[in-house]
Design an enzyme around this catalytic site. Sequence first.
Site, mmCIF file in Angstrom:
data_model
loop_
_atom_site.group_PDB
_atom_site.id
_atom_site.type_symbol
_atom_site.label_atom_id
_atom_site.label_comp_id
_atom_site.label_asym_id
_atom_site.label_seq_id
_atom_site.Cartn_x
_atom_site.Cartn_y
_atom_site.Cartn_z
ATOM 1 N N GLU A 103 -8.980 7.010 8.780
ATOM 2 C CA GLU A 103 -8.170 7.994 8.077
ATOM 3 C C GLU A 103 -8.879 8.447 6.809
ATOM 4 O O GLU A 103 -9.494 7.638 6.108
ATOM 5 C CB GLU A 103 -6.803 7.401 7.709
ATOM 6 C CG GLU A 103 -5.923 7.167 8.915
ATOM 7 C CD GLU A 103 -4.560 6.632 8.536
ATOM 8 O OE1 GLU A 103 -3.669 6.669 9.389
ATOM 9 O OE2 GLU A 103 -4.383 6.160 7.404
ATOM 10 N N ASP A 150 -2.481 0.039 6.652
ATOM 11 C CA ASP A 150 -3.447 1.128 6.481
ATOM 12 C C ASP A 150 -3.747 1.414 5.020
ATOM 13 O O ASP A 150 -4.870 1.811 4.682
ATOM 14 C CB ASP A 150 -2.925 2.398 7.165
ATOM 15 C CG ASP A 150 -3.205 2.394 8.658
ATOM 16 O OD1 ASP A 150 -3.379 1.298 9.220
ATOM 17 O OD2 ASP A 150 -3.243 3.474 9.262
ATOM 18 N N SER A 192 -4.205 10.209 7.316
ATOM 19 C CA SER A 192 -2.917 9.560 7.135
ATOM 20 C C SER A 192 -1.841 10.631 7.124
ATOM 21 O O SER A 192 -2.080 11.784 6.754
ATOM 22 C CB SER A 192 -2.906 8.805 5.806
ATOM 23 O OG SER A 192 -1.592 8.468 5.434
ATOM 24 N N CYS A 223 5.987 2.844 3.978
ATOM 25 C CA CYS A 223 5.907 3.740 2.819
ATOM 26 C C CYS A 223 6.754 4.990 3.026
ATOM 27 O O CYS A 223 6.771 5.577 4.107
ATOM 28 C CB CYS A 223 4.457 4.084 2.530
ATOM 29 S SG CYS A 223 3.469 2.633 2.106
ATOM 30 N N CYS A 272 4.744 -0.533 10.972
ATOM 31 C CA CYS A 272 3.736 0.369 10.426
ATOM 32 C C CYS A 272 2.788 0.917 11.488
ATOM 33 O O CYS A 272 2.507 0.260 12.489
ATOM 34 C CB CYS A 272 2.955 -0.342 9.315
ATOM 35 S SG CYS A 272 3.989 -0.695 7.874
ATOM 36 N N ASP A 273 2.360 2.123 11.235
ATOM 37 C CA ASP A 273 1.244 2.830 11.852
ATOM 38 C C ASP A 273 0.946 2.473 13.296
ATOM 39 O O ASP A 273 1.667 2.865 14.189
ATOM 40 C CB ASP A 273 0.010 2.660 10.952
ATOM 41 C CG ASP A 273 0.243 3.326 9.603
ATOM 42 O OD1 ASP A 273 0.863 2.674 8.750
ATOM 43 O OD2 ASP A 273 -0.139 4.485 9.408
ATOM 44 N N LYS A 274 -0.121 1.708 13.544
ATOM 45 C CA LYS A 274 -0.591 1.484 14.918
ATOM 46 C C LYS A 274 0.233 0.459 15.667
ATOM 47 O O LYS A 274 0.159 0.371 16.889
ATOM 48 C CB LYS A 274 -2.054 1.013 14.936
ATOM 49 C CG LYS A 274 -3.027 1.846 14.123
ATOM 50 C CD LYS A 274 -2.802 3.306 14.307
ATOM 51 C CE LYS A 274 -3.181 4.079 13.073
ATOM 52 N NZ LYS A 274 -2.482 3.705 11.849
#
Length: 552
Positions: free
Chosen positions: A442, A78, A468, A191, A119-121
């Site tokens: 985002e 992202d 985010s 992160c 990460c994320d998705k």
Amino acid sequence: MRSDNVTKGSERAPNRSLFYALGYTPEELERPLIGVVSAYSEIVPGHMNLDKIADAVKAGVEMAGGTPILIPAIGVCDGIAMGHVGMKYSLASRELICDSVETMLMAHQLDGLVLVPNCDKIVPGMVMAAVRMDVPAVVCSGGPMLAGSYGGEEVSLSKMFEAVGAYKAGMITDEQLEDCTCNCCPSCGSCSGMYTANSMNCLCEAIGIALPGNGTIPAVYSKRLQLAKHAGMAIMDMVNKGITARQIINERSIRNALTCDMALGCSTNTVLHLLAIAYEAGVPIDLKLFNEISARTPNLCHLAPAGPTHMPDLYAAGGIPAVQAELAKKGLLDLDVPTVTGKTLGENIKGAHILNEKAIRPIENPYSQTGGLQILWGNIAPDGCVVKRSAVAPEMQQHSGPARVFNSEETAIAAIYAGQIVPGDVVVIRYEGPKGGPGMREMLNPTSALAGMKLDKTVALITDGRFSGASRGAAIGHVSPEAASGGPIGLIEEGDTISIDIPNAKITLEVSDEVLAERKAKYVAPEPNIKTGWLSRYARMVTSANLGAVLK
């Protein structure tokens, strides 16, 4: 075993011959076949170590009597996708990942899955597939990044985005910007703040589909490899006992996850992802439940961007078990739910306690008596919108100001960088929802620019897009219905007064119903901004943010 469909009997001799072509032996095909679904790549910092994590998982599976089979998955970074057309693909990729895991599972008749995302998705996409197909599954993430250093302080990616805003405002030099660029992200891993990746990895732990430590053990620690080996062992225990994902993820455990979400102060994206996971699990939840649980759950953590602590601090303070132990003191968790450890949640957290009150506050002394997220309703958002209230300054919990209206992220960020946004404004960014984006980008660049310019305590931002987990300030997203679906956010005009009341869950466009009706009669929906490729199909099939932006 499901794998008997591809390994047993004379009719499956052709199937076996292809396994032999891969180098598998008859002995290996007698064992359960376990898919190790790894999102390893060389384009995502959170995924660059997943090859080692997957190898450790495979070792654990083999130690426990299974045959591990590595399978790839895609994953979007992202941060790299932020601020341009690439971000349109991020949330949408969740559905691709879910569908691809289902495809590989069913096409090859695997007996269980160890899901290796970070990460994320990627995390929710994989979990959605596991509960959709109701197979034995364990999540083993790659772990969080170490915190960086800038200006003598610990920092993470949110500080980097804010530094751009500070640079544009002339508050820092070229040298300072480069210093931050080179030092804010010092290692592999997701992160280091309580952004979406770490939020979801922590919530996988909280919901019971991952082992304790999954959310917080730093990526560079050897304990992460030990965790991966134990994940490989755990999936074999589940396969042997016939324990499947829906036995772990159900209404009770989802409530537990929501409670931890509020205590941790997780990303607003967890709203989208928990709704989507619940949908695939066949568990009916809605936005009202988020506020119900938030109202009774104290906020115990202020990790970046809400505060100065980072994921290694949370780990050193006792991690998710310590947070759960605090919540259990007031009876806020169901301790009898099963988990992938083979034990109940209560058994998992026995003896857990806070080791550092700077990272996890005791439940008797929380940051607030209510949770980190709040759902707002009003004539702008009849179906709701979401804000990370734990990252909103006290003076912005209630705010009223003139609307500054933009029909895309690009036009908004240009105005912010040009100094056209002033204290008191309410920035409105629309046509960035699931359909209108498409892909619900985002808005980290605009929120970070405002924070970097020291406007996060005087300017609010409202969007039918999303944020985010690195965003802070009065950043209100997921406005539903979105503008592209005829939602009232599309009727706001420059200079209209917007009132925000986070404690009372209200957001109001101070325009009469009669005027809004006149505007709606004249409203013409814009043409889709992407008409080719799979995003055009996504735009036609995606549901509203208040339903988790799932496909139907």
